[in-house]
Design a protein around this motif. Structure first.
Motif, PDB file in Angstrom:
ATOM      1  N   ALA A 133     -18.181  10.978   6.559  1.00 43.97           N
ATOM      2  CA  ALA A 133     -18.594  10.505   7.879  1.00 43.97           C
ATOM      3  C   ALA A 133     -19.614  11.442   8.494  1.00 43.97           C
ATOM      4  O   ALA A 133     -20.605  11.006   9.097  1.00 43.97           O
ATOM      5  N   ILE A 138     -22.423   9.174  11.186  1.00 41.31           N
ATOM      6  CA  ILE A 138     -21.893   8.072  11.978  1.00 41.31           C
ATOM      7  C   ILE A 138     -21.114   8.608  13.183  1.00 41.31           C
ATOM      8  O   ILE A 138     -20.738   9.776  13.221  1.00 41.31           O
ATOM      9  N   ASN A 139     -20.882   7.746  14.134  1.00 43.65           N
ATOM     10  CA  ASN A 139     -20.040   8.078  15.282  1.00 43.65           C
ATOM     11  C   ASN A 139     -18.588   8.015  14.817  1.00 43.65           C
ATOM     12  O   ASN A 139     -18.084   6.936  14.487  1.00 43.65           O
ATOM     13  N   MET A 141     -15.836   8.018  16.266  1.00 39.85           N
ATOM     14  CA  MET A 141     -14.909   7.250  17.100  1.00 39.85           C
ATOM     15  C   MET A 141     -15.249   5.766  17.150  1.00 39.85           C
ATOM     16  O   MET A 141     -14.614   4.996  17.868  1.00 39.85           O
ATOM     17  N   SER A 142     -16.217   5.341  16.370  1.00 41.96           N
ATOM     18  CA  SER A 142     -16.562   3.927  16.310  1.00 41.96           C
ATOM     19  C   SER A 142     -15.421   3.135  15.685  1.00 41.96           C
ATOM     20  O   SER A 142     -14.677   3.642  14.846  1.00 41.96           O
ATOM     21  N   VAL A 143     -15.267   1.893  16.086  1.00 38.62           N
ATOM     22  CA  VAL A 143     -14.228   1.041  15.490  1.00 38.62           C
ATOM     23  C   VAL A 143     -14.824   0.057  14.486  1.00 38.62           C
ATOM     24  O   VAL A 143     -14.118  -0.782  13.950  1.00 38.62           O
ATOM     25  N   THR A 144     -16.138   0.178  14.229  1.00 32.62           N
ATOM     26  CA  THR A 144     -16.796  -0.732  13.294  1.00 32.62           C
ATOM     27  C   THR A 144     -17.218  -0.041  12.000  1.00 32.62           C
ATOM     28  O   THR A 144     -17.378  -0.700  10.976  1.00 32.62           O
ATOM     29  N   GLU A 145     -17.391   1.270  12.044  1.00 30.26           N
ATOM     30  CA  GLU A 145     -17.795   2.009  10.854  1.00 30.26           C
ATOM     31  C   GLU A 145     -16.601   2.240   9.924  1.00 30.26           C
ATOM     32  O   GLU A 145     -15.522   2.645  10.364  1.00 30.26           O
ATOM     33  N   GLN A 146     -16.786   2.003   8.637  1.00 35.58           N
ATOM     34  CA  GLN A 146     -15.691   2.160   7.683  1.00 35.58           C
ATOM     35  C   GLN A 146     -15.158   3.589   7.642  1.00 35.58           C
ATOM     36  O   GLN A 146     -13.963   3.811   7.429  1.00 35.58           O
ATOM     37  N   SER A 148     -15.081   5.723  10.084  1.00 35.41           N
ATOM     38  CA  SER A 148     -14.727   6.239  11.402  1.00 35.41           C
ATOM     39  C   SER A 148     -13.262   6.654  11.448  1.00 35.41           C
ATOM     40  O   SER A 148     -12.436   6.227  10.635  1.00 35.41           O
TER      41      SER A 148
END
Length: 208
Positions: A133, A138-139, A141-146, A148
């Motif tokens: 990550a 990537i962010n 804390m995102s809920v869309t990134e695998q 995360s």
């Protein structure tokens, strides 16, 4: 030569101690970060000593293991380049890191489910996700990134929970009869494991 039966009996005695649950929780937590002893080694004797509490022990193991995995993720995210890369190289874990990357390319974040049931140390999976990550930028804390953090925690719960509850369920069903069978054949099972380990080491030495 009966050397495994005394060890097995010692594990069962430990499982009956008042502090056994604390030992299980501590081992499960740190095993997800760096500790080499798998939680099963402690949870299984505890389930055998008290089958009716098998699911309770599975819950303790799951909760502590996932909490440790969460710490492992952030270690990988913040400390990979600073410290962990050199440590994993010294420990010989880099080969597992490469396997994890291949699994991710093939299965996405579902590879955590595979790691939960595989011989690959789970700590490698937890640290690897955080590391990948970070490298992907990537962010977390995102809920869309695998890769995360929230997605990782959710998959870890399913992966670790499936493993621990499966073992606990089998031991709960088997109960005292299973404990008697294991006790009767524990030395045979122990020597089989030793022979398999020796064969694996010999194969890796020859292949390497």
């Amino acid at each position: 030569m009966k050397i495994f039966a005394p060890i097995y009996d010692w594990c069962l005695r430990l499982a009956k101690k008042k502090y056994a649950s604390l030992v299980l929780v501590i081992d499960s937590f740190f095993e997800s970060i760096f500790w080499p002893i798998p939680p099963d080694a402690i949870m299984i004797p505890m389930c055998l000593s008290c089958p009716r509490k098998s699911f309770h022990y599975a819950l303790l193991t799951l909760a502590a293991s996932v909490l440790g995995a969460m710490v492992g993720y952030w270690f990988g995210y913040f400390l990979w380049q600073v410290w962990l890369q050199a440590l994993f190289t010294d420990l010989g874990y880099m080969k597992y890191i490469e396997v994890i990357k291949v699994w991710f390319d093939s299965w996405g974040i579902a590879f955590v489910l595979i790691a939960a049931f595989s011989p690959i140390p789970y700590k490698v999976a937890t640290v690897s996700v955080g590391m990948m990550a970070m490298q992907a930028g990537i962010n977390p804390m995102s809920v869309t990134e695998q890769l995360s953090f929230p997605v990782f925690v959710l998959v870890s719960i399913f992966g670790r929970g499936g493993r621990f509850y499966l073992v606990a369920g089998l031991l709960k069903i088997g109960g005292e009869k299973m404990e008697q069978k294991i006790r009767k054949n524990v030395d045979l099972l122990g020597w089989i494991c030793v022979l398999l380990l020796a064969a694996l080491i010999a194969y890796k030495s020859f292949a390497g």
